[in-house]
Design a protein around this motif. Structure first.
Motif, PDB file in Angstrom:
ATOM      1  N   LYS A 154      47.712  39.449  37.163  1.00  0.00           N
ATOM      2  CA  LYS A 154      46.962  40.558  37.756  1.00  0.00           C
ATOM      3  C   LYS A 154      45.560  40.126  38.198  1.00  0.00           C
ATOM      4  O   LYS A 154      44.764  40.960  38.630  1.00  0.00           O
ATOM      5  CB  LYS A 154      46.848  41.708  36.746  1.00  0.00           C
ATOM      6  N   LYS A 155      45.291  38.854  38.101  1.00  0.00           N
ATOM      7  CA  LYS A 155      43.981  38.341  38.497  1.00  0.00           C
ATOM      8  C   LYS A 155      43.771  38.541  39.994  1.00  0.00           C
ATOM      9  O   LYS A 155      44.657  38.213  40.793  1.00  0.00           O
ATOM     10  CB  LYS A 155      43.893  36.847  38.162  1.00  0.00           C
ATOM     11  N   PRO A 156      42.628  39.110  40.408  1.00  0.00           N
ATOM     12  CA  PRO A 156      42.373  39.316  41.840  1.00  0.00           C
ATOM     13  C   PRO A 156      42.483  38.009  42.622  1.00  0.00           C
ATOM     14  O   PRO A 156      42.007  36.961  42.173  1.00  0.00           O
ATOM     15  CB  PRO A 156      40.938  39.853  41.869  1.00  0.00           C
ATOM     16  N   LEU A 157      43.118  38.083  43.777  1.00  0.00           N
ATOM     17  CA  LEU A 157      43.307  36.883  44.593  1.00  0.00           C
ATOM     18  C   LEU A 157      41.980  36.388  45.139  1.00  0.00           C
ATOM     19  O   LEU A 157      41.058  37.182  45.380  1.00  0.00           O
ATOM     20  CB  LEU A 157      44.267  37.185  45.744  1.00  0.00           C
ATOM     21  N   PRO A 158      41.848  35.086  45.346  1.00  0.00           N
ATOM     22  CA  PRO A 158      40.601  34.542  45.888  1.00  0.00           C
ATOM     23  C   PRO A 158      40.274  35.141  47.250  1.00  0.00           C
ATOM     24  O   PRO A 158      41.170  35.345  48.087  1.00  0.00           O
ATOM     25  CB  PRO A 158      40.900  33.045  46.011  1.00  0.00           C
TER      26      PRO A 158
END
Length: 290
Positions: A154-158
């Protein structure tokens, strides 16, 4: 007459610490392995129950996990396994592989390489102490300062290339994902966070992925062996540059050599080896256009 004085007990720094920061009791090797394996199995049961919509089974698995101390106890066992007398932390192997590259390329310990450590348990492992990396550490259940509580999936994409990483570490993380499709999705997602491959450059070891698994996941699985793992990784644009197998663990360093593929071939769960003593570890990739 000589008066004997009672000797005062020698107090150590550890004895002077408040109870909240005292070291946890050591867990035996057998208990460590047993706890980790049991929680793995319960997480799989829970994932299967969720997939089937079986709420009662899901609650039962959750209850069993909680009775064992939950993820906190699992992490304590994992940290125990990182002690030097238990073999040390896995990043020592990674640094053994990378240091010759650093030497030949003239790279100094200036923190210029960005590293994402998924499932981080400590801020004092070999990579963190080397000085070569600007570290970002994440874990589902952070155990302290310097580790962000975050789910990699769920980490925001770069937003741009400056947000990407030279290296990602998945050390004893992929095997904790409770289902085969989820493991494939995690490997595929690493491409979103790694820098794009370069044809030439001073640091030809990067971008790369450090992957550590329990050895039986590869050496004793019905559905996975090393040739199949290599085919999966090659389909994602990775090339194996280093590997090491011990009695307990397998270590891999995969260099990203190709851009994100426009189409990913399917890798389904299929039996490669039979036998009642085999485990069921597998990785599934669905055929998809990216």
């Amino acid at each position: 007459m000589v008066v004997k004085r009672n000797k005062r007990p020698v107090r150590t720094l550890a004895q002077g610490r408040p109870p909240t920061v005292q070291k946890p009791k050591s867990i035996s090797r057998k208990a460590t392995r047993g706890l980790i394996n049991t929680i793995h199995q319960l997480e799989k049961k829970k994932a299967q129950a969720v997939a089937k919509g079986d709420k009662a089974a899901e609650v039962a698995a959750d209850s069993e996990i909680s009775s064992l101390g939950g993820i906190q106890k699992y992490q304590q066992a994992s940290l125990q396994g990182q002690r030097n007398d238990r073999g040390g932390d896995s990043s020592r192997v990674l640094m053994e592989w990378l240091k010759p590259k650093f030497h030949t390329s003239g790279l100094t310990a200036d923190g210029s390489l960005r590293m994402l450590e998924v499932g981080a348990l400590s801020i004092t492992n070999e990579c963190s102490n080397s000085g070569f990396f600007d570290m970002e550490r994440i874990d589902l259940n952070s155990q302290g300062h310097g580790i962000l509580q975050q789910d990699f999936m769920k980490k925001p994409l770069p937003v741009n290339d400056t947000d990407t990483f030279d290296i990602i570490s998945l050390s004893l993380v992929l095997n904790f994902v409770p289902n085969a499709q989820g493991r494939g999705d995690m490997l595929l997602r690493t491409l979103d966070f790694l820098k794009k491959p370069h044809a030439t450059g001073p640091h030809d070891a990067f971008p790369c992925l450090f992957l550590v698994l329990p050895a039986p996941c590869v050496t004793n699985s019905r559905y996975m062996d090393e040739p199949l793992l290599e085919r999966i990784m090659q389909a994602l644009g990775y090339m194996k540059t280093h590997s090491k197998t011990t009695q307990k663990l397998v270590y891999y360093l995969w260099r990203r050599t190709s851009p994100t593929p426009t189409k990913v071939p399917a890798f389904r769960k299929a039996e490669l080896r039979s036998g009642s003593t085999r485990n069921n570890f597998s990785i599934v990739l669905s055929s998809s256009t990216l």
